[in-house]
Motif scaffolding. Structure first.
Motif, PDB file in Angstrom:
ATOM      1  N   LEU A 655       0.932  -1.145  -0.124  1.00  0.00           N
ATOM      2  CA  LEU A 655      -0.115  -0.151  -0.049  1.00  0.00           C
ATOM      3  C   LEU A 655       0.799   1.186  -0.013  1.00  0.00           C
ATOM      4  O   LEU A 655       0.426   2.407  -0.476  1.00  0.00           O
ATOM      5  CB  LEU A 655      -0.881  -0.021   1.158  1.00  0.00           C
ATOM      6  CG  LEU A 655      -2.063  -1.070   1.471  1.00  0.00           C
ATOM      7  CD1 LEU A 655      -2.824  -1.097   2.368  1.00  0.00           C
ATOM      8  CD2 LEU A 655      -2.978  -0.844   0.142  1.00  0.00           C
ATOM      9  N   GLY A 656       1.950   1.375   0.677  1.00  0.00           N
ATOM     10  CA  GLY A 656       2.837   2.271   0.995  1.00  0.00           C
ATOM     11  C   GLY A 656       3.432   2.780  -0.529  1.00  0.00           C
ATOM     12  O   GLY A 656       3.630   3.869  -1.120  1.00  0.00           O
ATOM     13  N   SER A 657       3.709   1.475  -1.259  1.00  0.00           N
ATOM     14  CA  SER A 657       4.668   1.715  -2.486  1.00  0.00           C
ATOM     15  C   SER A 657       3.929   2.369  -3.720  1.00  0.00           C
ATOM     16  O   SER A 657       4.114   3.008  -4.557  1.00  0.00           O
ATOM     17  CB  SER A 657       4.888   0.256  -3.096  1.00  0.00           C
ATOM     18  OG  SER A 657       3.843  -0.403  -3.509  1.00  0.00           O
ATOM     19  N   ARG A 658       2.161   2.122  -3.380  1.00  0.00           N
ATOM     20  CA  ARG A 658       1.424   2.761  -4.579  1.00  0.00           C
ATOM     21  C   ARG A 658       0.645   3.851  -3.941  1.00  0.00           C
ATOM     22  O   ARG A 658      -0.135   4.367  -4.549  1.00  0.00           O
ATOM     23  CB  ARG A 658       0.575   1.643  -4.943  1.00  0.00           C
ATOM     24  CG  ARG A 658      -0.610   1.325  -4.124  1.00  0.00           C
ATOM     25  CD  ARG A 658      -1.550   0.218  -4.797  1.00  0.00           C
ATOM     26  NE  ARG A 658      -1.919   0.290  -5.962  1.00  0.00           N
ATOM     27  CZ  ARG A 658      -2.663   1.177  -6.491  1.00  0.00           C
ATOM     28  NH1 ARG A 658      -3.155   2.077  -5.770  1.00  0.00           N
ATOM     29  NH2 ARG A 658      -2.826   1.091  -7.827  1.00  0.00           N
ATOM     30  N   GLY A 659       1.118   4.326  -2.845  1.00  0.00           N
ATOM     31  CA  GLY A 659       0.405   5.492  -2.085  1.00  0.00           C
ATOM     32  C   GLY A 659       0.635   6.855  -2.456  1.00  0.00           C
ATOM     33  O   GLY A 659       0.343   7.851  -1.754  1.00  0.00           O
ATOM     34  N   GLY A 660       1.564   7.252  -3.327  1.00  0.00           N
ATOM     35  CA  GLY A 660       1.788   8.463  -3.708  1.00  0.00           C
ATOM     36  C   GLY A 660       2.891   9.153  -2.733  1.00  0.00           C
ATOM     37  O   GLY A 660       3.625   8.615  -2.188  1.00  0.00           O
ATOM     38  N   ARG A 661       2.229  10.333  -2.301  1.00  0.00           N
ATOM     39  CA  ARG A 661       2.991  11.024  -1.226  1.00  0.00           C
ATOM     40  C   ARG A 661       2.588  10.751   0.156  1.00  0.00           C
ATOM     41  O   ARG A 661       3.227  11.117   1.100  1.00  0.00           O
ATOM     42  CB  ARG A 661       2.871  12.395  -1.492  1.00  0.00           C
ATOM     43  CG  ARG A 661       3.367  13.134  -2.930  1.00  0.00           C
ATOM     44  CD  ARG A 661       3.148  14.654  -3.096  1.00  0.00           C
ATOM     45  NE  ARG A 661       1.904  15.046  -2.784  1.00  0.00           N
ATOM     46  CZ  ARG A 661       1.457  16.217  -2.897  1.00  0.00           C
ATOM     47  NH1 ARG A 661       2.621  17.211  -2.988  1.00  0.00           N
ATOM     48  NH2 ARG A 661       0.284  16.723  -2.693  1.00  0.00           N
ATOM     49  N   GLY A 662       1.540   9.735   0.290  1.00  0.00           N
ATOM     50  CA  GLY A 662       1.155   9.479   1.771  1.00  0.00           C
ATOM     51  C   GLY A 662       1.785   8.432   2.262  1.00  0.00           C
ATOM     52  O   GLY A 662       2.631   7.789   1.609  1.00  0.00           O
ATOM     53  N   SER A 663       1.735   8.326   3.659  1.00  0.00           N
ATOM     54  CA  SER A 663       2.454   7.029   4.263  1.00  0.00           C
ATOM     55  C   SER A 663       1.874   5.865   4.079  1.00  0.00           C
ATOM     56  O   SER A 663       0.767   5.602   3.554  1.00  0.00           O
ATOM     57  CB  SER A 663       2.676   7.586   5.747  1.00  0.00           C
ATOM     58  OG  SER A 663       1.527   7.490   6.447  1.00  0.00           O
ATOM     59  N   THR A 664       2.612   4.720   4.515  1.00  0.00           N
ATOM     60  CA  THR A 664       1.834   3.317   4.467  1.00  0.00           C
ATOM     61  C   THR A 664       0.475   3.522   5.286  1.00  0.00           C
ATOM     62  O   THR A 664      -0.461   2.997   5.023  1.00  0.00           O
ATOM     63  CB  THR A 664       2.764   2.201   5.179  1.00  0.00           C
ATOM     64  OG1 THR A 664       3.794   2.226   4.413  1.00  0.00           O
ATOM     65  CG2 THR A 664       2.128   1.252   5.190  1.00  0.00           C
ATOM     66  N   ALA A 665       0.690   4.271   6.498  1.00  0.00           N
ATOM     67  CA  ALA A 665      -0.656   4.204   7.454  1.00  0.00           C
ATOM     68  C   ALA A 665      -1.844   4.852   6.698  1.00  0.00           C
ATOM     69  O   ALA A 665      -2.873   4.666   6.563  1.00  0.00           O
ATOM     70  CB  ALA A 665      -0.410   4.884   8.697  1.00  0.00           C
TER      71      ALA A 665
END
Length: 685
Positions: A655-665
């Motif tokens: 999820l973190g790898s595809r979350g753009g600028r957001g964090s994993t959480a």
């Protein structure tokens, strides 16, 4: 419910217990719980058939399984044998005989008109009775009783023996024939004669349904079971007659001899015993499959009469049949084989309810499409079952992600997408790499603007990060170690759970992404999720990361417009690689060439732009050093999760790898937003 009409035309409803089959208002069986347990066992290496049987043996949260029901059956069987003995009828006859002799002696002492010689002869006869109860009863058969009370007690012996012998073959006769008249006894003898004629016609093949109907019309009151045809009649009679024979077999030789001698006194006539012996012979010929030769070892203090003892032997036979049914150890065994009526009779209604629930579970699992039978006759988990299991595992992963206090990240670098060349001011939650030149320049300008340069060297306001372009699709390669050590150290099932959870997430929430599962042991192999979850433990030594990376890079090249995401779960350094001719080379400790080949393919993944995360299992220092150095080469990330947290770590990394600028959480919150209620992460969907 039944309705009846009151006088005046008003209807009255009468309610009773529902006995028309399964309760229509009962809640449906919990297939999710069953599938969860079955899936765990399948991933541990069980076949789906065996996994289903294991669940049925254990039972669910709210009901007993086959093993516990079988233990209760065995316990009741032991209690029956430990509580009773087979002396009941003999002891009762002895008591009546002693009572009759005592009353007769009292009468002889009181009778002053009796000739002294006659009195002396009678007292001598009573005082020298043989010690055998049967012989004493036989010797007194022609005795001229002076006491009416004594005569009545002696006649009770004949009546008791007749009723007990009848009760052995026809349950309830002991009570029904109490106080019977000569007409009643004649009716019994007539029924036995007609019954034997009917059975002998059946043996000869000359009976007709009309013969049975005529017999039941005449003697049906003797058969409360209400058999509907001659086969049902013979089954009921043969089961009880065989139990009577097993009771006789269970007695000591002395008990059998006494009983045989006493039987001649039944109702004061040998006609009853002759009819019963003829009945036994007919039933043995017609139903040879019944257990006519078995015996039991009773060791209790409570005596059983002939009828009750036969009932106890029938109970034991039912318990033995239930034990076999509950074992499910014979060929073609199915839960439908369980006789719920017998189970309710022996263990109570609650046991029958638990067994019916297990039957419905097995039926639902087989008929609902969760299990499918392959061409070779073996059961397999269907795609529908895999989706259901994946949902349950993903639910657990989501709950873990929502409640985690942080990962054991050992190193993190890289970006969520390709660098655009632009920078921006850092904001809370950003994970993009700092732009060091711009950050230093901002700090220098700020200090220069202060004039005296006395401010702090760096402030958060100085920091700029490199902007990245998030890609809308990802090509995810999950490499899972299937080497010997994974199975040996208990990491096999957590690895499979992780793969299934990630597969469920990608196929249900990110259908635009591409996922490939690659298992690497002595060699690597692309696997479908059903193949991976059913994979048996791999006992061949070898960790061929090189081959796994080759397959992953081939997968990335097939999807050039997607963001490559490489997730590697392993517990050991590479110990094998592919030679140019395609052969596998293995060496432990790892050969330098094996390491070089693995590093080369990892570099290729980096050049393809892959975001790489290693999930290191175990605490081996050599493995830690190797993985750290590998991650640094590609600006990758290393996570060392606990086994229970592996699924959450892998899914969170994806999820973190595809979350753009957001964090994993943040990515997890966005992904599972529809599935969580509130900040505590309760699953509501």
């Amino acid at each position: 419910m039944a309705a009846s009409r009151r006088p005046g035309g008003r209807h009255r409803a009468r309610y009773g217990r529902y006995d028309g089959g399964p309760d229509p208002l009962a809640p449906p069986v919990d297939l999710a719980e069953a599938l969860g347990h079955i899936g765990e066992d399948v991933m541990a290496g069980y076949s789906p058939e065996r996994a289903m049987q294991e669940f049925l043996r254990r039972g669910g949260r709210d009901g007993r399984g086959l093993d516990e029901l079988a233990r209760e059956v065995a316990r009741k069987r032991q209690e029956l044998l430990a509580k009773h003995n087979l002396d009941g009828t003999l002891n009762e006859v002895r008591e009546l005989l002693d009572k009759a002799v005592l009353a007769e002696r009292g009468q002889l002492a009181r009778d002053v008109d009796l000739d002294d010689g006659d009195r002396a002869f009678r007292e001598l006869q009573l005082g020298n009775l043989p010690p055998s109860t049967a012989a004493a009863v036989s010797e007194l058969a022609s005795y001229d009783w002076q006491s009416a009370e004594a005569r009545a007690d002696y006649e009770k012996i004949k009546d008791l023996l007749g009723r007990e012998l009848l009760d052995q073959r026809f349950k309830g006769m002991k009570q029904a024939m109490e106080g019977a008249t000569e007409e009643d006894r004649a009716a019994i003898n007539e029924m036995l004669g007609d019954l034997n004629e009917l059975l002998e016609k059946n043996r000869a093949g000359t009976d007709t349904p009309e013969d049975f109907a005529e017999f039941m019309a005449k003697h049906g009151s003797f058969f409360p079971e209400n058999p509907q045809n001659i086969d049902e009649l013979m089954d009921a009679l043969a089961q009880r007659s065989a139990a009577a024979q097993r009771m006789l077999n269970s007695m000591t030789p002395e008990q059998r001899r006494e009983l045989m001698e006493l039987s001649a006194q039944a109702f004061g006539s040998p006609e009853l015993m002759e009819g019963l012996n003829r009945l036994d012979q007919n039933l043995q010929a017609l139903r040879p499959g019944e257990d006519w030769g078995g015996s039991e070892q009773f060791g209790g203090e409570e005596g059983l009469g002939l009828g009750d003892g036969t009932g106890a032997l029938q109970d034991l036979a039912e318990l033995d049949a239930l034990s076999e049914q509950l074992s499910q150890a014979y060929g073609g065994a199915r839960m439908d084989d369980l006789d719920l009526d017998k189970l309710a009779r022996q263990l109570g209604d609650a046991a029958a309810v638990d067994a019916r629930t297990l039957q419905e579970l097995e039926r639902a699992l087989r008929d609902s499409g969760y299990l499918k039978r392959t061409s070779d006759g073996q059961l397999r988990l269907s795609p529908k079952a895999m989706r259901q299991l994946g949902k349950a595992l993903l639910k657990d992963v989501a709950n873990r992600i929502s409640g985690r206090q942080g990962e054991r990240d050992l190193r993190q670098a890289g970006a969520a997408g390709e660098r655009s060349g632009a920078t921006r001011e850092w904001a809370f939650g950003d994970t993009e790499p700092w732009d060091i030149p711009r950050t230093v320049l901002n700090a220098a300008r700020r200090r220069a603007a202060d004039g005296d340069g006395s401010g702090r060297l760096f402030e958060l306001a100085d920091v700029e990060v490199q902007e990245t372009e998030a890609r809308t699709q990802a090509a995810v390669a999950l490499l899972v170690d299937t080497s010997f050590s994974m199975a040996m150290d208990g990491r096999w099932v957590p690895m499979k759970r992780t793969a299934l959870a990630l597969h469920q997430l990608v196929t249900s929430r990110f259908r635009g992404d591409h996922l490939q599962l690659i298992g690497f042991g002595r060699h690597a192999e692309v696997m479908e999720i059903e193949q991976l979850t059913a994979l048996d433990s791999m006992w061949a030594k070898g960790t061929n990361l090189h081959h796994g990376l080759l397959l992953a890079n081939r997968f990335f090249r097939k999807h050039p417009n997607a963001q490559p995401v490489l997730l590697i779960v392993t517990d050991g350094e590479p110990t094998s690689h592919l030679e140019p001719d395609g052969e596998v080379y293995f060496s432990y400790p790892p050969h330098p060439l094996t390491i070089a080949y693995s590093v080369r393919e990892l570099d290729n993944a980096g050049r393809l732009g892959a975001q790489v995360t290693f999930f290191r299992l175990g605490e081996d220092p050599g493995l830690a050093r190797f993985i750290d150095s590998m991650a640094k080469r590609v600006d990758g990330r290393v996570v060392a999760p606990e086994l229970d947290d592996l699924g959450a770590a892998v899914v969170g990394s994806y999820l973190g790898s595809r979350g753009g600028r957001g964090s994993t959480a943040a990515a997890a919150e966005s992904t599972f937003g529809g599935w969580f209620g509130g900040s505590r992460g309760f699953w509501v969907g």
